[in-house]
Design a protein around this motif. Sequence first.
Motif, PDB file in Angstrom:
ATOM      1  N   GLY A  36      -4.268  -6.056  -4.189  1.00  0.00           N
ATOM      2  CA  GLY A  36      -4.215  -6.443  -5.595  1.00  0.00           C
ATOM      3  C   GLY A  36      -3.216  -7.551  -5.826  1.00  0.00           C
ATOM      4  O   GLY A  36      -2.479  -7.975  -4.939  1.00  0.00           O
ATOM      5  N   ASP A  37      -3.195  -8.022  -7.067  1.00  0.00           N
ATOM      6  CA  ASP A  37      -2.382  -9.191  -7.391  1.00  0.00           C
ATOM      7  C   ASP A  37      -1.089  -8.841  -8.118  1.00  0.00           C
ATOM      8  O   ASP A  37      -0.511  -9.682  -8.804  1.00  0.00           O
ATOM      9  CB  ASP A  37      -3.196 -10.180  -8.232  1.00  0.00           C
ATOM     10  N   ALA A  38      -0.634  -7.608  -8.000  1.00  0.00           N
ATOM     11  CA  ALA A  38       0.612  -7.209  -8.658  1.00  0.00           C
ATOM     12  C   ALA A  38       1.633  -6.719  -7.640  1.00  0.00           C
ATOM     13  O   ALA A  38       2.438  -5.833  -7.926  1.00  0.00           O
ATOM     14  CB  ALA A  38       0.335  -6.125  -9.702  1.00  0.00           C
ATOM     15  N   VAL A  39       1.608  -7.283  -6.427  1.00  0.00           N
ATOM     16  CA  VAL A  39       2.511  -6.879  -5.350  1.00  0.00           C
ATOM     17  C   VAL A  39       3.525  -7.980  -5.101  1.00  0.00           C
ATOM     18  O   VAL A  39       3.170  -9.157  -5.014  1.00  0.00           O
ATOM     19  CB  VAL A  39       1.725  -6.582  -4.055  1.00  0.00           C
ATOM     20  N   ASP A  40       4.784  -7.600  -4.971  1.00  0.00           N
ATOM     21  CA  ASP A  40       5.842  -8.543  -4.623  1.00  0.00           C
ATOM     22  C   ASP A  40       5.992  -8.526  -3.102  1.00  0.00           C
ATOM     23  O   ASP A  40       6.716  -7.703  -2.543  1.00  0.00           O
ATOM     24  CB  ASP A  40       7.152  -8.141  -5.304  1.00  0.00           C
ATOM     25  N   TRP A  41       5.285  -9.441  -2.437  1.00  0.00           N
ATOM     26  CA  TRP A  41       5.300  -9.464  -0.980  1.00  0.00           C
ATOM     27  C   TRP A  41       6.643  -9.930  -0.427  1.00  0.00           C
ATOM     28  O   TRP A  41       6.994  -9.592   0.708  1.00  0.00           O
ATOM     29  CB  TRP A  41       4.195 -10.380  -0.468  1.00  0.00           C
ATOM     30  N   PHE A  42       7.405 -10.693  -1.217  1.00  0.00           N
ATOM     31  CA  PHE A  42       8.686 -11.223  -0.744  1.00  0.00           C
ATOM     32  C   PHE A  42       9.763 -10.921  -1.789  1.00  0.00           C
ATOM     33  O   PHE A  42      10.111 -11.776  -2.598  1.00  0.00           O
ATOM     34  CB  PHE A  42       8.577 -12.730  -0.493  1.00  0.00           C
ATOM     35  N   PRO A  43      10.294  -9.684  -1.798  1.00  0.00           N
ATOM     36  CA  PRO A  43      11.326  -9.334  -2.776  1.00  0.00           C
ATOM     37  C   PRO A  43      12.531 -10.252  -2.661  1.00  0.00           C
ATOM     38  O   PRO A  43      12.926 -10.670  -1.565  1.00  0.00           O
ATOM     39  CB  PRO A  43      11.696  -7.888  -2.417  1.00  0.00           C
ATOM     40  N   ALA A  44      13.120 -10.560  -3.795  1.00  0.00           N
ATOM     41  CA  ALA A  44      14.252 -11.486  -3.826  1.00  0.00           C
ATOM     42  C   ALA A  44      15.457 -10.888  -3.109  1.00  0.00           C
ATOM     43  O   ALA A  44      15.742  -9.692  -3.197  1.00  0.00           O
ATOM     44  CB  ALA A  44      14.605 -11.824  -5.275  1.00  0.00           C
ATOM     45  N   GLY A  45      16.174 -11.757  -2.376  1.00  0.00           N
ATOM     46  CA  GLY A  45      17.444 -11.371  -1.768  1.00  0.00           C
ATOM     47  C   GLY A  45      17.362 -10.696  -0.421  1.00  0.00           C
ATOM     48  O   GLY A  45      18.404 -10.377   0.166  1.00  0.00           O
ATOM     49  N   VAL A  46      16.153 -10.456   0.112  1.00  0.00           N
ATOM     50  CA  VAL A  46      16.031  -9.798   1.419  1.00  0.00           C
ATOM     51  C   VAL A  46      15.045 -10.580   2.274  1.00  0.00           C
ATOM     52  O   VAL A  46      14.117 -11.197   1.758  1.00  0.00           O
ATOM     53  CB  VAL A  46      15.566  -8.332   1.290  1.00  0.00           C
ATOM     54  N   PRO A  47      15.228 -10.572   3.606  1.00  0.00           N
ATOM     55  CA  PRO A  47      14.260 -11.246   4.477  1.00  0.00           C
ATOM     56  C   PRO A  47      13.002 -10.406   4.645  1.00  0.00           C
ATOM     57  O   PRO A  47      13.034  -9.172   4.555  1.00  0.00           O
ATOM     58  CB  PRO A  47      15.019 -11.378   5.801  1.00  0.00           C
ATOM     59  N   VAL A  48      11.894 -11.092   4.915  1.00  0.00           N
ATOM     60  CA  VAL A  48      10.611 -10.421   5.157  1.00  0.00           C
ATOM     61  C   VAL A  48       9.963 -11.082   6.373  1.00  0.00           C
ATOM     62  O   VAL A  48       9.900 -12.304   6.464  1.00  0.00           O
ATOM     63  CB  VAL A  48       9.678 -10.522   3.933  1.00  0.00           C
ATOM     64  N   PHE A  76       0.854  -1.190   0.000  1.00  0.00           N
ATOM     65  CA  PHE A  76       0.000   0.000   0.000  1.00  0.00           C
ATOM     66  C   PHE A  76       0.888   1.237   0.000  1.00  0.00           C
ATOM     67  O   PHE A  76       1.368   1.660   1.042  1.00  0.00           O
ATOM     68  CB  PHE A  76      -0.923   0.017   1.220  1.00  0.00           C
ATOM     69  N   ARG A  77       1.090   1.801  -1.153  1.00  0.00           N
ATOM     70  CA  ARG A  77       1.830   3.056  -1.240  1.00  0.00           C
ATOM     71  C   ARG A  77       0.882   4.179  -0.823  1.00  0.00           C
ATOM     72  O   ARG A  77      -0.195   4.337  -1.406  1.00  0.00           O
ATOM     73  CB  ARG A  77       2.308   3.269  -2.674  1.00  0.00           C
ATOM     74  N   PRO A  78       1.224   4.970   0.200  1.00  0.00           N
ATOM     75  CA  PRO A  78       0.285   5.977   0.705  1.00  0.00           C
ATOM     76  C   PRO A  78      -0.208   6.913  -0.392  1.00  0.00           C
ATOM     77  O   PRO A  78       0.578   7.452  -1.173  1.00  0.00           O
ATOM     78  CB  PRO A  78       1.111   6.738   1.749  1.00  0.00           C
ATOM     79  N   GLY A  79      -1.519   7.077  -0.433  1.00  0.00           N
ATOM     80  CA  GLY A  79      -2.131   7.999  -1.379  1.00  0.00           C
ATOM     81  C   GLY A  79      -2.378   7.449  -2.756  1.00  0.00           C
ATOM     82  O   GLY A  79      -3.026   8.111  -3.572  1.00  0.00           O
ATOM     83  N   GLU A  80      -1.891   6.241  -3.048  1.00  0.00           N
ATOM     84  CA  GLU A  80      -2.040   5.700  -4.384  1.00  0.00           C
ATOM     85  C   GLU A  80      -3.447   5.159  -4.578  1.00  0.00           C
ATOM     86  O   GLU A  80      -4.008   4.510  -3.707  1.00  0.00           O
ATOM     87  CB  GLU A  80      -1.015   4.593  -4.630  1.00  0.00           C
ATOM     88  N   GLU A  81      -4.009   5.440  -5.741  1.00  0.00           N
ATOM     89  CA  GLU A  81      -5.343   4.971  -6.076  1.00  0.00           C
ATOM     90  C   GLU A  81      -5.228   3.679  -6.865  1.00  0.00           C
ATOM     91  O   GLU A  81      -4.450   3.587  -7.815  1.00  0.00           O
ATOM     92  CB  GLU A  81      -6.079   6.022  -6.917  1.00  0.00           C
ATOM     93  N   VAL A  82      -5.999   2.674  -6.469  1.00  0.00           N
ATOM     94  CA  VAL A  82      -5.981   1.371  -7.129  1.00  0.00           C
ATOM     95  C   VAL A  82      -7.318   1.176  -7.833  1.00  0.00           C
ATOM     96  O   VAL A  82      -8.376   1.285  -7.212  1.00  0.00           O
ATOM     97  CB  VAL A  82      -5.728   0.237  -6.124  1.00  0.00           C
TER      98      VAL A  82
END
Length: 707
Positions: free
Chosen positions: A660-672, A374-380
Amino acid sequence: MRRGEAARGRAIGPAPLWAGAACFAALAAAAPALAQAPPWSPPELRVDAAPLFGTSGALPWGWNQVVLRIENRGGGAVKGEVEVESKRYSDDRVFIASAPYSVAAGASIHVRVPVQVSPFGEVEVRAIDEHGARVHVASLSSTSQRAVVLLDVSEASPLRGTLHEAPVAPLYLPTGRGPGPSPGPTLWVEQAGFDSATGDPLLPDRAALYSAADVVFMRTDKLARLRGAELDALAGYVLAGGTLALAVARPEDLRHPTLAALVGGEVARAGLAREVLEEIAPPAPGGGSGLGKQGNALAPAPSASPEVAETLSGWSGGNLRGSLYGSSATYGLGEVHLLAFDPSRSPAAVDPWVKIRMADLARRAYDRRSTVAFRPGEEVMGLDLDQVRKQLDPNESSRWAIGLSALLLCLYAVLAGPINFSRAARQGRPLRALRFLPIYAAVAFAAVVGVGVLAKGVRGRARHLTLVEAGAGMSEGAVRRFRSFFVATAEDLTVRTTDASSVISTAAISEVPVRPDRLKVDRDGARLADVAARAWQTVIVREDGTAPIGDGIAMVADTSGDLVVNNRSGRDLRGGILRLPSGEARYFARVRDGEKVSSRDGIDVGTRSEGRTWLAQVGFGRRVGGIDVHDLGGSLLVPLLAPDAPGLGEAWWAVEEAAGDAVDWFPAGVPVLLGQLDGGEGRASDAGLRIESDRVLVRIVGLGGAP
């Protein structure tokens, strides 16, 4: 002669009376039209309105801000109110934001009004005096066209002259539900306004109002002058995943506390990083699609010109590391780049090598949108709040009342019908059954009403579902709050923002709204006024901004290579899932406040059947344009989290659907790290209603913080 004059007087004398009556009748007929026409600004009051991002003909959609400069040339003080009205998709959805103004004689002020803009919507700006009369009306319009946006905070922007509408080739190209449609193949360079009296830039005073900007460029002398809400908004923008590019203007700026806070320490001049000299291939017009501005195509430039090469500088200190653009550091979910060159000054401003790097920096900034849910202020577009509604609507948790009421009605039908009449017939008095029908009906009615009261209650209440996204070790992160309000009788609510830096709007309502969203801005922040809440119906409000998380949740690697999580959020973390860069995942039922846990201490999620199913879902990325994104798999978390945190899996499912279905919840190379903070946000009431459910989810990304 006298008779002739008298005759002429009799002939022409009544004509002026007839003409005056005709003029009066014409003015009376025109009065309604004159009343409807917008009045002109009085000569002593001059009003100019402009959006912070975009132009009058192309406002980016999402949250924006309109700035009005009001100059009072009269001899007395003037006060009133500014209104900005935006149509949201249709005439039925209207958003009106307002803020008061007061201008002393001979003075001028700037009034900033946040507004939510929809694609192809119309925006009207009105200045109203204290008597309710309009003194200024202006029209703006929005556009659905998307582009990679660079905001240049410079009085005169060479970048706009050399890079505006230059081709870029973003890799992140969402086509379905997500942070928005794919951007155009060009780069838009927007230029910030400046206060003519002070020379200070006019920048957003809320982080969410940067939603249209992918990268913000400024010189460090401008950064050093920022104070108060504008500085907090810029820092919040970077915390939430934004990109800030800085050119060093003065040596003393390297020691400024603002710069030190952004990069994690005091900065010093150093040798040029080798990454800066690597070649970047310029993007083809339209990203290889043949679209875009052919005349603005960037020419290949393997190296900088000799004049620019002599001025290149490297930087060290804090978290800075060498990059293609100079030296870079992460700040929260965003990035801060200390450029090796100054693109706002010659000779770098016109150098092809510099232009390619600035275009590539903007492209990288846009691609990083995928890593923030959720990028603040962004409209989906096409926001799916079905699962959120199930979490926040008390009607969703009272479905049992429908079944019980149906059972009672069936029981009533059997008692009042066959049993009642059979009994009367056996007694030889069949009409006697009619005497008992009102009694059975009254009892059934009372029982059904009682079930409804028991299920819905007699008092209004509120529920909250919040997601905080932050970088490891950061004490603050981007926040999206879904706040629901459920009332027993129809009433108008006033819903305030949690803090002065947030923006708020209606996200979902059960029926077509009877009145527009009305956002009132004052010194204490903003509030939605006159929110129409219907009896037994739920209104869901969306709030964007930043939120504190105590002293943060740190994630660092120890000497053995294991990952250590240090919870200093001030609350226990429940249902924690730590996904490692290797793709493995560890589960922690609870991490208490102040407790440190190692990844080796957690339960391997892959050892559980439901955990293996979840890992199989999120382990393989999906291609979105030119990058891979990894789903959250919220529905699969339900059985995994239910034993230790009932309802937490459903909450993650709701958040994932809303993002939405275009979010990378687990970016490669970093812990989450995913989890829930016990105790919510610590509030007992909202808009005068008792909060019966307050769930706060956290998503911590990357490495950082004190071990």
